[in-house]
Enzyme design. Sequence first.
Site, PDB file in Angstrom:
ATOM      1  N   HIS A   1      41.415  12.560  71.397  1.00  0.00           N
ATOM      2  CA  HIS A   1      40.276  12.004  72.124  1.00  0.00           C
ATOM      3  C   HIS A   1      39.116  11.769  71.168  1.00  0.00           C
ATOM      4  O   HIS A   1      38.816  12.601  70.315  1.00  0.00           O
ATOM      5  CB  HIS A   1      39.863  12.979  73.228  1.00  0.00           C
ATOM      6  CG  HIS A   1      38.775  12.475  74.114  1.00  0.00           C
ATOM      7  ND1 HIS A   1      38.935  11.385  74.934  1.00  0.00           N
ATOM      8  CD2 HIS A   1      37.497  12.921  74.318  1.00  0.00           C
ATOM      9  CE1 HIS A   1      37.808  11.174  75.612  1.00  0.00           C
ATOM     10  NE2 HIS A   1      36.923  12.094  75.250  1.00  0.00           N
TER      11      HIS A   1
ATOM     12  N   GLN B   1      34.367   7.240  81.056  1.00  0.00           N
ATOM     13  CA  GLN B   1      35.619   6.590  80.664  1.00  0.00           C
ATOM     14  C   GLN B   1      36.617   6.698  81.814  1.00  0.00           C
ATOM     15  O   GLN B   1      37.042   7.789  82.179  1.00  0.00           O
ATOM     16  CB  GLN B   1      36.212   7.240  79.414  1.00  0.00           C
ATOM     17  CG  GLN B   1      37.534   6.598  78.992  1.00  0.00           C
ATOM     18  CD  GLN B   1      38.331   7.462  78.036  1.00  0.00           C
ATOM     19  OE1 GLN B   1      37.753   8.303  77.335  1.00  0.00           O
ATOM     20  NE2 GLN B   1      39.637   7.277  77.995  1.00  0.00           N
TER      21      GLN B   1
ATOM     22  N   CYS C   1      39.006   5.776  74.899  1.00  0.00           N
ATOM     23  CA  CYS C   1      37.987   6.670  74.337  1.00  0.00           C
ATOM     24  C   CYS C   1      37.446   6.183  73.002  1.00  0.00           C
ATOM     25  O   CYS C   1      36.267   6.395  72.692  1.00  0.00           O
ATOM     26  CB  CYS C   1      38.518   8.095  74.217  1.00  0.00           C
ATOM     27  SG  CYS C   1      40.023   8.256  73.235  1.00  0.00           S
TER      28      CYS C   1
END
Length: 224
Positions: free
Chosen positions: A161, A84, A90
């Site tokens: 995340h 990423q 994410c």
Amino acid sequence: MLTWTPLESNPEVLTKYIHKLGVSPAWSVTDVIGLEDDTLEWIPRPVKAFILLFPCSETHRAEEHDRIKEVEEQHPEDLFYMRQFTHNACGTVALIHSVANNKEVDIDRGVLKDFLEKTASLSPEERGRALEKDEKFTADHEALAQEGQTNAANHEKVIHHFIALVNKEGTLYELDGRKSFPIKHGPTSEETFVKDAAKVCKEFMARDPNEVRFTVLALTAAQQ
């Protein structure tokens, strides 16, 4: 670094997103309301992936670093993994990991199928750069991110995340685009995957025992 508006952990929005990307309506994203055996039974079957949203605290980062610093990268060649590089991407990366590593999840011609075909022979780093440059993916992500309930103007403050947990050839893998390689979490099977993935989620939560901002979702068969 390109910055996207973050996706919310809203199963309805994420389901709409994967369908827009080309995933068959036979599949959806659903809430995992609890990680104990009795509540896990409520998740529609089959379950193809767990998606964990967690806060990236300093405690968590330190313990993760210690956990993987001696790990050697070994995984099946056909495990689809990507880095990423796009800020706040994410959620999209976790969804790509969840779908791409489950051949039973049908994908119609569209943005996701084109991306997977285009990046099939690329390295994880090259796949991450390809996502960053993919204008169609960017447009679809931004359109769905705006449907969330949180003010998108606050996206620079995001500390959460997304990662994916999948069963690949009898091994439970943690797929986190921030890391250089997939992380193994031991053996699993189609029958035990839900409990095994729930155990990994509990381990993440145990690193921050005073933190309550965890969300667990699953990629499952759509409820009829």
